[in-house]
Design an enzyme around this catalytic site. Structure first.
Site, PDB file in Angstrom:
ATOM      1  NE  ARG A 296      14.651-117.473  49.404  1.00 15.69           N
ATOM      2  CZ  ARG A 296      14.137-116.264  49.570  1.00 15.69           C
ATOM      3  NH1 ARG A 296      13.947-115.471  48.536  1.00 15.69           N
ATOM      4  NH2 ARG A 296      13.800-115.853  50.778  1.00 15.69           N
ATOM      5  CE1 TYR A 440      13.340-126.507  53.151  1.00 16.92           C
ATOM      6  CE2 TYR A 440      13.862-127.221  55.362  1.00 16.92           C
ATOM      7  CZ  TYR A 440      13.854-127.452  54.015  1.00 16.92           C
ATOM      8  OH  TYR A 440      14.358-128.620  53.537  1.00 16.92           O
ATOM      9  CD  GLU A 441      17.002-121.369  52.781  1.00 18.06           C
ATOM     10  OE1 GLU A 441      17.083-120.220  52.354  1.00 18.06           O
ATOM     11  OE2 GLU A 441      17.833-121.857  53.567  1.00 18.06           O
ATOM     12  N   GLY A 442      12.134-119.027  53.121  1.00 20.52           N
ATOM     13  CA  GLY A 442      11.142-118.086  52.589  1.00 20.52           C
ATOM     14  C   GLY A 442       9.920-118.863  52.148  1.00 20.52           C
ATOM     15  CD  GLN A 447      11.015-118.214  47.689  1.00 25.44           C
ATOM     16  OE1 GLN A 447      11.703-117.805  46.753  1.00 25.44           O
ATOM     17  NE2 GLN A 447      11.460-118.290  48.925  1.00 25.44           N
TER      18      GLN A 447
END
Lengths: 595, 595
Positions: A296, A440-442, A447
Site C-alpha cells: 500500500r 487496487y490494494e484496497g 483505507q
C-alpha cells in the site's frame, strides 16, 4: 511523445539534506549507502528510465497484452527486453535481504528508484512490483525451505510472483472466498477455484511465475478465519529446484481496462493445482496483511509518480505553447502570443501538483525510513515507534496520495487544453493509468475505514498520539528561528488542532453510532494527510532556509513551493473538519430504493 | 450494460412545483407548454432515450467513427437510424423559432430533453448539439435570406451544422487565426485553411453539413478585430436551394481521443471553398460570442447529465453488490454480506453526486428560463435583468458543473471498485466521455477568467449586484417560515458574505496586480457556484417543505438531500475564499525554467 526526467535533485535533497540517511549508518546495510553510492544509483537509474522505459509507455498502452488460445500471454513489444535490463540493473532488489540475493540498501532508495519506474511506465512497473509483494509475503511468512527454494530466483527476476486474492463474488470482503484447498497425503494441497484481476498473472517475461493464492482448506471455519495462503508455482519445481511439470493453473482471459493496458490483468483458473501452505492453516489473512502494508505504501508512491510525470509534461507544454498575452502585459513581445505558463490559472494547476508531489515524496521516503527502522533498529522503542508510524500512515499515504495524484493528472490534461484530450500527447494515458491506484490494494474508501476503524483507536490511540507528539515537539523545537518558519509552524499547529478536534468528535460520536465514523472517514483521512504533509513541508522549509540564498536556486524554489503549500493547500483542512463533524445523519437517511 | 432512466420526476418538480413554468404563460409559446404537454414530452422522451439511445452508447465507444480514403466518415452502427428518429421526434427543436420550423416551447423543456440525450449518449448528443449551435449563430447573425435558406432544413435535421474555430496554433486565442477568406466578384469568398477538433465535421447522418467558419478576410486587421464568420456548406446549394456541387472542404483525418469516440472529431481542410459572410466583416468574434453563451450553458448541462447517469449506475451496483457487513450490524442477514449501499463511504459518493446533480439541474433550468425571459419578456427591465443573469451565470455553470460532473463520474467508478476500472461496466466511458466538457467551448480556466475579468466588473458590477440582491431579498422574504429553512437561509447568507468578501478582495487587489484576479479566478468561480447552488437548494427546500409528509416520498427525500448539501457541500466555500485571498505571489514566483 511524453518525456520523463527523474527528479534526482529533489530525491537527493530528501535523502541527503532533509532526512540525512547518513544518520542511520548504524542500521545494517545503511553504511554502504554513502551519498556517492546513492547519487550514482539515482543518476544511472534516471538515465535508464528516461531512455529505455519511458518510450515503452505508449507502446504498452497501444499494443496491450495478448492472450493466445493456449492461455499464454504476450506482453507489449520491448517489455521483455526491458525487464531483463531492469533485473540486471538490480532496480527491484535494492532493499531486499542479501541472504537471498538482495542488495540490503535502504528502502527509501528503493522507493526513489521505484518512483522512477512507476512514473515512466506504470503498466511495466507492476510486473516487478507484484513480484516484490509476493517476495515479501514468502520472506515474512514462509518456512526456511520455502525461502531458500523461491526467493533467490525471484530476486534475480528469473521468476516473478503474483498475489491472488479477488474472486468474482469478493474483492474487499475476502471472507467470502470460495477457492478451495484439499490436503494431500504428501503435505501439499490441491487448489481449485477462480481468481480475477490478477495483475501479471500470466506473461512471457520470466521462466516461472510463483502465485500466492488465498484459499479455504476443506472444513475450515467460515469467513476470514478460514482463509489460508498457498504458493502455487506455474511450473512445479523438479527435484533440482528447476521449473518442471506445468501446474493446474492457467489464464482464462484478460480484462479489458481503462488503463495499464501493458499489464496483463488475468482471470486465473485453478484446477487441482498443486499448492504449498505458507505459514499456519487459517492464518492466511494475517500473512497477507503484513505484506500489504508495504504494498500500500508502494501504491501511494504511484500516486506521486503519476503526478510528477504528468506535471513535467504539462510544464513543458506550458513553456512551449503560445496563447494569449499575460494579464500584466506581454512577456514575449517578439512572439505572436505569450507561453501559457505566464497565465495564473495554468500556474495554479502546475503549482498544486508540484506542492503535492514534493510533500508526498517527502512523506513516502520518510515513512520508508521508518519501515527500515521498524525492521532493523537496535532499540525496541524505536522499532515500536516506527512500526506504529507505518501502521498509521500506510492507509493515509495510499489513499491521500493516489487521490491527489489522480487529480494532478487531470489538471495536467487541463493544462494541455484540447491537446490533452487526444491520445497523441499522452496525458490521457497518465490519467487512465493512475486511476487504478485509487482502487487496487484496497479501495481508498477501505483505507479510510482502516484508519478510523482500526488504526486510530488501536492500543488506546497510541499510534496517532506518538505521531502528533513528535509533530508538537518539532514545532516547539523550531520556533523562533525565522519568521517564515514561525508562520508555517503556527499553521501546522492549527491544523493539528483541527485534527485533534476531529479525533475527539469521532471518539465521542463513532462509539454511539459507528456510521458517524464511516461517514467522516474519507475527510478524516484527508485531514490527517494534510497534517502529515504540513509536517513534511515544515521540515523541508527548515532545511531549505539553511541553504537558500546561494548559487543553487533549488532551495529558493523549494521555499516558494512551501509558501504555496501553506497558503493554498493546507487550508483545505477546515472543510474536511466540518465534513467529519457533519456525521452520518443526512448521508444515511435515504432509503436504498430512493437512489 | 449501463442503464439510464430519465429523472422525469425531478424534472417535473423543477418545471412545475419549484419554478412553475405556468407563471410565464404570457411569453410567446409558453401558453402551449401546459403541464400535460410537458409531462407527455418528458415521458416519451424518457422512453426513447432509455430504449433506443442508451444501448448505442457503448457501441459508439467501441466502434468509433471511421474515415475512408475518400474523406467520408461513417458513424457507429445505429447512430444514423437513431438520428432519424431523434429528428422525427423533434427532440432538438423544442425551443426553436416556429418561423423556421421549430416548436417555440420553453428552453427549459429543451434542456430537460437535451439532458436525457447527453446522459444516454454524449457522443451522439454532439451531432444535434453542434447543429443547434450553428443554427443559433445563423439565426442571430444571418440575413433574412440566409435564415430562409439554411434554417428550415437544419431544423428538420436534414442538414446538420458545425462550428469551425480552432486551428493548430490557436484554441483559446482566436486572434491568431490564419484561415483566410478572399472576396470574389459575386459577393462570395474563397475560404482556405485548416481547422482542427471540429466535432461532427464530417459524417453520414445528413445530406448536407453547414460549416460555420471563422476566417480572416485578406487585408483585415490583426488579432480578433480582423476575424469574420462564414457559412461554408459541404455541398453548395443549387438554384433550387438543394445540395449541389461539392464544396472545397474535406475531412483530412479523425482525432484519436480519450472518449466521445462515437463523435467524429475532424481535421477540416478548406481549399478555396465557397463561403458566405454572416453579419459584418471583421465582426465574427462578436457573432460567435452571442451564440457561445448558450453553447456553454449546454456544456454545463452535460456535466450534470454525466453525473446523473453515472450515479444511477453506481446506485444500482451499490444496491446489488454484496460485500462486508454494515458497521451497525447486518442489514441483510439472510445474505452472505450486505449490499454496499449500507456503507457510509459508498453513500458519501452517491450523495455527493446526488446533491450536486439536483442543485445543478435547478440552476440550469432556472437559467434557461432567464434565457427565454431575456429574449421574450415584454418588459425591458426583465429582459435586461435576465440577460445579466445569463452573462454572469454562463461561465459559472459551464465550469463548475463540468468540473463537479467529472468528479461525480470518478466517484461512480470508485463505487464499483475494480469492476469500475474495467470497460465492461461502462463507468470508464462515462469518465472518459465527460472529461471533454471541462475543455471544450472554452476551457474551465477561460470561463473563470471570463467571470473575474469581464463579467464581474461589467457595467460597474451590475450583474453580480442584481443577482445577489435577488438572493438577499429571497432570504429575507422566506425567513421565519420554518426552522429548517431558517438554518439554510443563514448558511446561504453567510456564504454570500464570503462571496462579497472575495469580490471586494478582487476589486482591491486585482486592479493593483491583474495576476491576483487570475490567481483566484478558479476558486472564485467555484465559490460563486456554491452561492448559486445554495440559492437553488433554498428554493427547492421551500417548495419541498410545502409538499413533504404526504404519500409521495419524493419531497421528503429532497429535504434529506438538501440537508446533505448544506452540511457537506456548501462549507467548501470557506476554503475557496482563503485561496482567492492567497493572491498571486507564490503562484507566480517560480521562474518558468524551474518547473
Amino acid at each position: 511523445m511524453p518525456i520523463y526526467d527523474a527528479p534526482t535533485r529533489d530525491m537527493q535533497f530528501l535523502l541527503h539534506d532533509c532526512f540525512d540517511l547518513q544518520k542511520y549508518s548504524n542500521l545494517p546495510g545503511f553504511a554502504d549507502a554513502t551519498p556517492d553510492v546513492i547519487d550514482a544509483f539515482l543518476e544511472e537509474s534516471g538515465k535508464w528510465h528516461r531512455d529505455v522505459l519511458t518510450p515503452l509507455n505508449r507502446v504498452g498502452d497501444q499494443e496491450g497484452c495478448v492472450r493466445h488460445d493456449d492461455g499464454s500471454v504476450t506482453t507489449p513489444t520491448g517489455f521483455k527486453d526491458a525487464y531483463q535490463q531492469f533485473c540486471e540493473n538490480g532496480f527491484g532488489t535494492i532493499a531486499m535481504d542479501p541472504e537471498y540475493g538482495g542488495q540490503g540498501l535502504p528502502l527509501a532508495l528503493q522507493y526513489a528508484v521505484s518512483e522512477m519506474t512507476s512514473a515512466s511506465n506504470q503498466a511495466f512497473a507492476m510486473y516487478p512490483g507484484l513480484s516484490g509483494g509476493a517476495w515479501r509475503a514468502i520472506y515474512q511468512n514462509g518456512s526456511d525451505e520455502q525461502k531458500q527454494t523461491y526467493l533467490p530466483k525471484m530476486t534475480t527476476g528469473e521468476w516473478t510472483g503474483t498475489m491472488n486474492l479477488t474472486e468474482p463474488q469478493c474483492g474487499t470482503d475476502l471472507g467470502l472466498i470460495r477457492s478451495k484447498a484439499v490436503p494431500q497425503d504428501d503435505g501439499t494441497y490441491k487448489i481449485s477455484g477462480q481468481k480475477i484481476w490478477i495483475s501479471a498473472g500470466e506473461h512471457d517475461m520470466s521462466e516461472n511465475i510463483i502465485h500466492l493464492v488465498l484459499a479455504r482448506i476443506e472444513g475450515a471455519p467460515d469467513g476470514i478465519k478460514g482463509i489460508s495462503l498457498f504458493i502455487v508455482p506455474k511450473f512445479v519445481l523438479d527435484a533440482d529446484g528447476n521449473p518442471g511439470e506445468r501446474n493446474g493453473v492457467s489464464c482464462g482471459g484478460l480484462e479489458e481496462k481503462m488503463g495499464i493496458h501493458g499489464n496483463a490483468t488475468c482471470v486465473m483458473n485453478y484446477d487441482e493445482a498443486t499448492g504449498y501452505l505458507i505459514g499456519e492453516e487459517n492464518k492466511g489473512m494475517r500473512a497477507m496483511f503484513v505484506m500489504m502494508n508495504e504494498a500500500r505504501l508502494g501504491v501511494g508512491m504511484q500516486g506521486l509518480a503519476a503526478a510528477e510525470v504528468a506535471n513535467q509534461n504539462a510544464a513543458a507544454f506550458a513553456r512551449d505553447r503560445l496563447q494569449s498575452r499575460s494579464l500584466t502585459g506581454p512577456k514575449a513581445p517578439e512572439q505572436p502570443a505569450d507561453p501559457i505558463i505566464v497565465h495564473p490559472d495554468v500556474r495554479r494547476m502546475l503549482m498544486d501538483s508540484r506542492a503535492f508531489v514534493e510533500g508526498a515524496r517527502a512523506l513516502t521516503y520518510w515513512t520508508a525510513i521508518h519501515s527500515d527502522l521498524a525492521d532493523k533498529a537496535e532499540d525496541e522503542g524505536t522499532r515500536q515507534k516506527s512500526d506504529d508510524y507505518m501502521a498509521l500512515l500506510t492507509p493515509i499515504i495510499k489513499a491521500y496520495q493516489t487521490h491527489k495524484g489522480f487529480e494532478a493528472t487531470c489538471d495536467a490534461m487541463q493544462v494541455f487544453g484540447g491537446s490533452g484530450y487526444t491520445e497523441e500527447w499522452g496525458m490521457s494515458q497518465f490519467l487512465r493509468d493512475t486511476k487504478i491506484a485509487m482502487i487496487y490494494e484496497g479501495t481508498n474508501g477501505i483505507q479510510a475505514l482502516d484508519l478510523v476503524g482500526r488504526k486510530l483507536m488501536a492500543d488506546g490511540g497510541r499510534y496517532w498520539q506518538t505521531f502528533l507528539k513528535e509533530v508538537t515537539e518539532w514545532c516547539a523545537d523550531n520556533k523562533g528561528t525565522s519568521d517564515v518558519l514561525d508562520g508555517y509552524i503556527g499553521q501546522i499547529e492549527a491544523t493539528k488542532g483541527e485534527l485533534q478536534e476531529a479525533i475527539q468528535w469521532l471518539a465521542a460520536n463513532g462509539m454511539q453510532n459507528p456510521n458517524n465514523a464511516g461517514a467522516g472517514s474519507h475527510d478524516f483521512l484527508h485531514l490527517f494527510g494534510l497534517v502529515a504533509m504540513g509536517y513534511m513541508w515544515g521540515m523541508m522549509t527548515k532545511t531549505a532556509l539553511e541553504k537558500a540564498g546561494g548559487d543553487d536556486p533549488y532551495y529558493d524554489n523549494k521555499l516558494i513551493t512551501a509558501q504555496y503549500f501553506f497558503s493554498r493547500l493546507l487550508p483545505m483542512s477546515t472543510t474536511h473538519l466540518v465534513r467529519v463533524k457533519a456525521g452520518a445523519e443526512a448521508m444515511m437517511a435515504l432509503p436504498a430504493e430512493a437512489f
